[in-house]
Design an enzyme around this catalytic site. Sequence first.
Site, PDB file in Angstrom:
ATOM      1  N   ARG A  23      -7.275  -3.459   9.649  1.00 35.46           N
ATOM      2  CA  ARG A  23      -6.349  -4.387  10.314  1.00 35.46           C
ATOM      3  C   ARG A  23      -6.965  -4.990  11.590  1.00 35.46           C
ATOM      4  O   ARG A  23      -6.619  -6.095  11.977  1.00 35.46           O
ATOM      5  CB  ARG A  23      -5.020  -3.701  10.615  1.00 35.46           C
ATOM      6  CG  ARG A  23      -4.335  -3.217   9.356  1.00 35.46           C
ATOM      7  CD  ARG A  23      -2.852  -3.007   9.518  1.00 35.46           C
ATOM      8  NE  ARG A  23      -2.367  -2.049   8.526  1.00 35.46           N
ATOM      9  CZ  ARG A  23      -2.159  -2.320   7.234  1.00 35.46           C
ATOM     10  NH1 ARG A  23      -2.374  -3.532   6.767  1.00 35.46           N
ATOM     11  NH2 ARG A  23      -1.727  -1.385   6.409  1.00 35.46           N
ATOM     12  N   LYS A  77       0.836  -1.211   0.000  1.00 37.67           N
ATOM     13  CA  LYS A  77       0.000   0.000   0.000  1.00 37.67           C
ATOM     14  C   LYS A  77       0.866   1.255   0.000  1.00 37.67           C
ATOM     15  O   LYS A  77       0.622   2.190  -0.776  1.00 37.67           O
ATOM     16  CB  LYS A  77      -0.922  -0.034   1.228  1.00 37.67           C
ATOM     17  CG  LYS A  77      -1.904   1.111   1.316  1.00 37.67           C
ATOM     18  CD  LYS A  77      -3.157   0.696   2.065  1.00 37.67           C
ATOM     19  CE  LYS A  77      -2.944   0.491   3.544  1.00 37.67           C
ATOM     20  NZ  LYS A  77      -2.721   1.754   4.277  1.00 37.67           N
ATOM     21  N   SER A  78       1.881   1.295   0.855  1.00 37.66           N
ATOM     22  CA  SER A  78       2.743   2.487   0.936  1.00 37.66           C
ATOM     23  C   SER A  78       3.416   2.752  -0.400  1.00 37.66           C
ATOM     24  O   SER A  78       3.478   3.898  -0.874  1.00 37.66           O
ATOM     25  CB  SER A  78       3.839   2.276   1.986  1.00 37.66           C
ATOM     26  OG  SER A  78       3.278   2.201   3.263  1.00 37.66           O
ATOM     27  N   GLY A  97      -5.309   7.712   5.607  1.00 38.07           N
ATOM     28  CA  GLY A  97      -4.429   8.714   6.203  1.00 38.07           C
ATOM     29  C   GLY A  97      -3.196   8.942   5.346  1.00 38.07           C
ATOM     30  O   GLY A  97      -2.718  10.076   5.194  1.00 38.07           O
ATOM     31  N   GLN A 115       4.771   9.100   7.213  1.00 39.25           N
ATOM     32  CA  GLN A 115       3.842   9.965   6.472  1.00 39.25           C
ATOM     33  C   GLN A 115       4.257  11.424   6.594  1.00 39.25           C
ATOM     34  O   GLN A 115       4.216  12.178   5.618  1.00 39.25           O
ATOM     35  CB  GLN A 115       2.413   9.778   6.992  1.00 39.25           C
ATOM     36  CG  GLN A 115       1.868   8.392   6.687  1.00 39.25           C
ATOM     37  CD  GLN A 115       0.466   8.183   7.212  1.00 39.25           C
ATOM     38  OE1 GLN A 115      -0.116   9.074   7.830  1.00 39.25           O
ATOM     39  NE2 GLN A 115      -0.077   7.008   6.965  1.00 39.25           N
ATOM     40  N   ASP A 161       2.170  -1.215  11.869  1.00 39.58           N
ATOM     41  CA  ASP A 161       0.837  -1.672  11.456  1.00 39.58           C
ATOM     42  C   ASP A 161       0.552  -3.117  11.870  1.00 39.58           C
ATOM     43  O   ASP A 161      -0.548  -3.627  11.636  1.00 39.58           O
ATOM     44  CB  ASP A 161       0.684  -1.545   9.934  1.00 39.58           C
ATOM     45  CG  ASP A 161       0.655  -0.082   9.509  1.00 39.58           C
ATOM     46  OD1 ASP A 161       0.235   0.777  10.311  1.00 39.58           O
ATOM     47  OD2 ASP A 161       1.060   0.212   8.365  1.00 39.58           O
ATOM     48  N   ARG A 212      -6.248   1.538  18.081  1.00 40.51           N
ATOM     49  CA  ARG A 212      -5.981   0.089  17.990  1.00 40.51           C
ATOM     50  C   ARG A 212      -5.670  -0.541  19.348  1.00 40.51           C
ATOM     51  O   ARG A 212      -5.895  -1.736  19.530  1.00 40.51           O
ATOM     52  CB  ARG A 212      -4.840  -0.176  17.001  1.00 40.51           C
ATOM     53  CG  ARG A 212      -5.281   0.040  15.581  1.00 40.51           C
ATOM     54  CD  ARG A 212      -4.213  -0.270  14.555  1.00 40.51           C
ATOM     55  NE  ARG A 212      -4.802  -0.155  13.222  1.00 40.51           N
ATOM     56  CZ  ARG A 212      -4.124  -0.012  12.096  1.00 40.51           C
ATOM     57  NH1 ARG A 212      -2.800   0.013  12.125  1.00 40.51           N
ATOM     58  NH2 ARG A 212      -4.736   0.082  10.944  1.00 40.51           N
ATOM     59  N   ARG A 259      -8.625  11.930  12.648  1.00 37.89           N
ATOM     60  CA  ARG A 259      -7.183  11.667  12.805  1.00 37.89           C
ATOM     61  C   ARG A 259      -6.362  12.946  12.709  1.00 37.89           C
ATOM     62  O   ARG A 259      -6.705  13.863  11.958  1.00 37.89           O
ATOM     63  CB  ARG A 259      -6.734  10.630  11.758  1.00 37.89           C
ATOM     64  CG  ARG A 259      -7.434   9.303  11.982  1.00 37.89           C
ATOM     65  CD  ARG A 259      -6.961   8.243  11.018  1.00 37.89           C
ATOM     66  NE  ARG A 259      -5.556   7.929  11.208  1.00 37.89           N
ATOM     67  CZ  ARG A 259      -4.844   7.175  10.377  1.00 37.89           C
ATOM     68  NH1 ARG A 259      -5.433   6.685   9.288  1.00 37.89           N
ATOM     69  NH2 ARG A 259      -3.588   6.924  10.619  1.00 37.89           N
TER      70      ARG A 259
HETATM   71  C1  S3P Z   1       2.642   4.750   6.239  1.00 38.88           C
HETATM   72  C2  S3P Z   1       3.206   5.098   7.432  1.00 38.88           C
HETATM   73  C3  S3P Z   1       2.679   4.655   8.740  1.00 38.88           C
HETATM   74  C4  S3P Z   1       1.738   3.469   8.598  1.00 38.88           C
HETATM   75  C5  S3P Z   1       0.761   3.650   7.470  1.00 38.88           C
HETATM   76  C6  S3P Z   1       1.492   3.840   6.148  1.00 38.88           C
HETATM   77  C7  S3P Z   1       3.240   5.260   4.985  1.00 38.88           C
HETATM   78  O1  S3P Z   1       1.949   5.722   9.317  1.00 38.88           O
HETATM   79  O2  S3P Z   1       1.045   3.255   9.807  1.00 38.88           O
HETATM   80  O3  S3P Z   1      -0.084   2.514   7.363  1.00 38.88           O
HETATM   81  O4  S3P Z   1       2.888   4.762   3.894  1.00 38.88           O
HETATM   82  O5  S3P Z   1       4.067   6.174   5.069  1.00 38.88           O
HETATM   83  P1  S3P Z   1       2.647   6.860  10.216  1.00 38.88           P
HETATM   84  O6  S3P Z   1       3.498   7.690   9.368  1.00 38.88           O
HETATM   85  O7  S3P Z   1       1.483   7.635  10.782  1.00 38.88           O
HETATM   86  O8  S3P Z   1       3.398   6.096  11.274  1.00 38.88           O
END
Ligand code: S3P
Length: 448
Positions: A396, A22-23, A95, A170, A321, A352, A123
């Site tokens: 999740r 996903k990232s 997010g 993020q 995650d 969570r 959030r």
């Molecule tokens: C992600 C970073 C993580 C992770 C999210 C994906 C990303 O979040 O929990 O599912 O793709 O950069 P945080 O940056 O809030 O830790």
Amino acid sequence: MTALISKRAKPLRGETAVPGDKSISHRALILGAVSVGETRISGLLASDDVLKTVQAIKALGAQVEQADNGDWLIHGPGLGGLHEPSGVLDFGNSGTAARLMLGLLATHPLAATFSGDASLSGRPMERVMAPLRQMGAQFTARTGGLLPITVTGAKSPVPIVYELPVASAQVKTAVLLAGLNTPGRTTVIEPEPTRDHTERMLSFFGAQVTVEEGPEGGKTITLTGQPELEGHAVDVPGDISSAAFPLVAALLVADSKIELTGVGVNPLRAGLIETLKDMGAKIDIKNLRDQGGEPVADLVVEASALKGVNVPADRAPSMIDEYPILAVAASCAQGETRLQGLAELRVKESDRLSAMERGLGEAGVDVTATEDTLTIRGTGKNPPGGAKVSSELDHRIAMAFAVLGMVSEQAVEIDGAATIETSFPGFQGLMNGLGAAISSSNGSPKGD
Ligand code: S3P
């Protein structure tokens, strides 16, 4: 609302590939939109979350098509060429999509309004707006810095040096993406390293990115702004955060042995494997290879007797995650497992920590949470189960409880399971193909 009922599974067997990361999928789309020429993405995760990024880059002027073989083709307007969207950009549950796009748009001279679902609208967004304001962007947000948010991008962006107050890939990525359309050098200092897909992919697309490692494990990442990004072919690895569910299920269901092929094993994402191995898991990492700058491997997983462990706070960023599914593994282990440094879990798609404490407790597991820890006392036996839990609009949480049902004495029912589509389309079919007995409340055993 779709409910799933997960009953005791047969031994899991077979070889399977989980959907794309996903990232990496979000990042490939975004970099494709600001590059010159074609970006061809194979293995893109076509889940609800990632499709929000597809819609957003289209609204900003990118052309997105799917080739006959399923690859996604992006022709972007290029860096600095994004158009002002005519409507509101809806980010649904994602997010990552919302925070990354706030970063990208913060240094484009346009205004855009971001919205999201009930979970995303609660959030925290101030964590990205704070550095982006320093770069010249302006924001109008709901009280508390919540969505809906309107960003007005800086006309003359200024580069910054920003130390992350919270370990968040993020936030790091939002600042680096804002640094793309900014003259000069933008620097992010991260005291605790977080997933580095952005840095890897920016370099792959032709940007100048340097990474210096500090003496205590921290990193300083510097991006030279206004690069000539060129479209590239990206082959997205399988998502380790999705692989985690069949992986833990295979460890817990007696006599299981499965192979998960093509899983991304970036060390900054692979903390779950390390932790499970500490617990006694039999996980064999085979055929380690490079895929477009990311390490990928095949994982052979065998049912194992797990024991409780102490998981230190500094491991959290590399498995942030994976705590819901780790908590399920700990519920079946012999002895106490203590998970520390989990404050960030309270601001994910759901709280969570509370969701796991509540759901595991209802399923007869001995569990206690504090503000930032979770302690689970496993008996080494199958948990009683027999609970009806809510997904809390969190994919999740839904999948973790589906795995709990696979090893519990009595079935576990999960309300609001449609949210699984945000990251793992085909979850139910994939798990049932391996030996699970997960049915929809309408009775369909194979649906997804
Ligand atoms: C992600 C970073 C993580 C992770 C999210 C994906 C990303 O979040 O929990 O599912 O793709 O950069 P945080 O940056 O809030 O830790």
